[in-house]
Design an enzyme around this catalytic site. Structure first.
Site, PDB file in Angstrom:
ATOM      1  N   LYS A  31       0.853  -1.198   0.000  1.00 37.16           N
ATOM      2  CA  LYS A  31       0.000   0.000   0.000  1.00 37.16           C
ATOM      3  C   LYS A  31       0.889   1.248   0.000  1.00 37.16           C
ATOM      4  CE  LYS A  31      -3.311  -3.047   0.816  1.00 37.16           C
ATOM      5  NZ  LYS A  31      -4.309  -3.558  -0.090  1.00 37.16           N
TER       6      LYS A  31
HETATM    7  C1  LIG Z   1      -5.232  -4.672   0.809  1.00 37.49           C
HETATM    8  C2  LIG Z   1      -6.700  -4.549   0.793  1.00 37.49           C
HETATM    9  C3  LIG Z   1      -7.512  -4.960   1.863  1.00 37.49           C
HETATM   10  C4  LIG Z   1      -7.024  -5.829   2.988  1.00 37.49           C
HETATM   11  O1  LIG Z   1      -6.037  -5.317   3.725  1.00 37.49           O
HETATM   12  P1  LIG Z   1      -5.116  -6.306   4.628  1.00 37.49           P
HETATM   13  O2  LIG Z   1      -4.378  -5.330   5.462  1.00 37.49           O
HETATM   14  O3  LIG Z   1      -4.251  -7.052   3.683  1.00 37.49           O
HETATM   15  O4  LIG Z   1      -6.027  -7.178   5.407  1.00 37.49           O
HETATM   16  C5  LIG Z   1      -8.865  -4.677   1.829  1.00 37.49           C
HETATM   17  N1  LIG Z   1      -9.408  -4.057   0.778  1.00 37.49           N
HETATM   18  C6  LIG Z   1      -8.679  -3.684  -0.292  1.00 37.49           C
HETATM   19  C7  LIG Z   1      -9.358  -2.984  -1.407  1.00 37.49           C
HETATM   20  C8  LIG Z   1      -7.311  -3.938  -0.327  1.00 37.49           C
HETATM   21  O5  LIG Z   1      -6.601  -3.590  -1.408  1.00 37.49           O
END
Ligand SMILES: *Cc1c(COP(=O)(O)O)cnc(C)c1O
Length: 369
Positions: free
Chosen positions: A184
């Protein structure tokens, strides 16, 4: 032989080491510790929301959001068919039903023109997921939510710093969630955050994150079940150091996206779809640089070529109505979402992480062209 180019590498060259070292030197390594509230306040201020609740990951944040809004058995929540599984999983484990909507073929987000037809007397919320770099067109969603008295849950896990009509993504939901997974825009290793402007909802989220201990009641007496979804001070230390660099990170992501756009534009003449550079309300933030190939065979061919050159790729999300786990549960029988299905089958993305160097990006481009 050339060195491998992973699909994602994080960039950790600010104050990360200093702040994490501080945690270890002071002994503050659990979810008690000063970096938690610093990160919560810093990030919620950045997005422009009043309350931030740091949690162990983005999927945990969705679990809490659904429960905090009292969404339960018999309720329906509208989500896109094309998304990561986390939103559907949170809704289903709460006993509620995700109701799917097809995607917009250009932005790859939920097709807002198809939402209203899916609203029933059981619908409680619209859970929007901003996908890959462009936000959902929020104004029509907000109008629908008002008209039908629905909550908006905003999954902004891929949108740190992206704006919709000049206002931050993650500031539109009754509750919004972010993830800080290493791919992210800012990372805490594993981590997530809920944001809300509603003080009662914020308090409820804080309780749900912490086994529903009563903040003012006697210790070890519980009136409700929650989770241990706490973030550690170590993670928040990492997050704070990352947050200091977010504007730079976003600029870098956009520059990398623009570089791919320019160098790969000739793929269009071969039937490929590239990400939109912008819409009427946003410029692409390129969380990942996705390509939709003209056929499954062509996708497999190019992914195999990249893999043979040790260049990492990832397929696009797989549609919710085609997930074996949900089919086994008898969900989404005979449902079809043609745009989402095409994206899932033909789409993949290129190395897009903040740690990707310009030289590596050129290697990727050369390989594809
Ligand atoms: C990465 C992601 C998540 C989940 O996040 P985690 O921290 O990996 O549990 C949820 N929604 C979207 C759209 C994502 O890209």
């Amino acid at each position: 032989m050339s060195k491998p180019i992973p699909v994602n590498t994080p960039l950790l060259n600010g104050n990360e080491l200093k702040y994490v070292t501080e945690c270890i030197k002071t002994g503050w390594i659990s979810s008690e510790g000063p970096f938690i509230s610093k990160f919560e306040v810093g990030f919620s201020n950045y997005i422009g929301m009043q309350h931030g609740i740091a949690v162990s990951n983005g999927s945990a944040a969705l679990d809490i959001a659904i429960k905090a809004l009292n969404i339960t058995k018999g309720d329906e929540v509208i989500i896109p068919a094309f998304t990561i599984i986390s939103p559907a999983q949170s809704i289903i484990t709460a006993g509620a039903l995700p109701v799917l909507v097809d995607s917009d073929s250009l932005t790859w987000n939920i097709d807002i023109t198809q939402i209203e037809a899916k609203i029933t007397s059981r619908t409680r919320a619209i859970l929007v997921v901003h996908i890959y770099g462009l936000p959902v067109d929020m104004d029509p969603v907000i109008e629908l939510a008002k008209k039908y008295n629905l909550k908006i849950i905003e999954d902004a896990a891929e949108m740190h710093g992206q704006t919709y009509k000049g206002k931050m993504c993650g500031s539109f939901g009754d509750i919004s969630i972010f993830s800080f997974y290493p791919n992210k825009h800012i990372t805490t290793g594993e981590g997530g955050m809920l944001l809300t402007n509603n003080v009662e909802l914020a308090e409820r989220c804080r309780k749900l994150r912490n086994l529903c201990f009563e903040p003012n009641g006697p210790r070890f007496i519980h009136h409700e079940i929650g989770w241990n979804y706490r973030m550690t001070n170590l993670q928040a230390a990492l997050g704070l150091a990352q947050l200091e660099q977010i504007d730079h990170f976003i600029k870098k992501k956009r520059a990398m996206g623009a570089f791919y756009q320019a160098a790969l534009s000739s793929l269009r003449t071969r039937g490929y779809q590239l990400p939109l550079e912008k819409t009427d309300f946003s410029e692409n933030i390129y969380w990942v640089f996705g390509l939709v190939s003209p056929s499954i065979e062509e996708k497999n061919r190019i992914v195999d070529l990249l893999t043979a050159s040790k260049i990492g790729t990832r397929p696009f999300f797989w549609c919710m109505h085609e997930q074996p786990v949900f089919q086994k549960m008898g969900l989404f029988k005979n449902e079809s979402y043609p745009v989402a299905e095409r994206l899932a089958r033909n789409g993949f993305y290129l190395p897009s992480g903040l740690g990707l160097s310009n030289e590596d990006q050129k290697v990727v481009i050369k390989c594809i062209n």
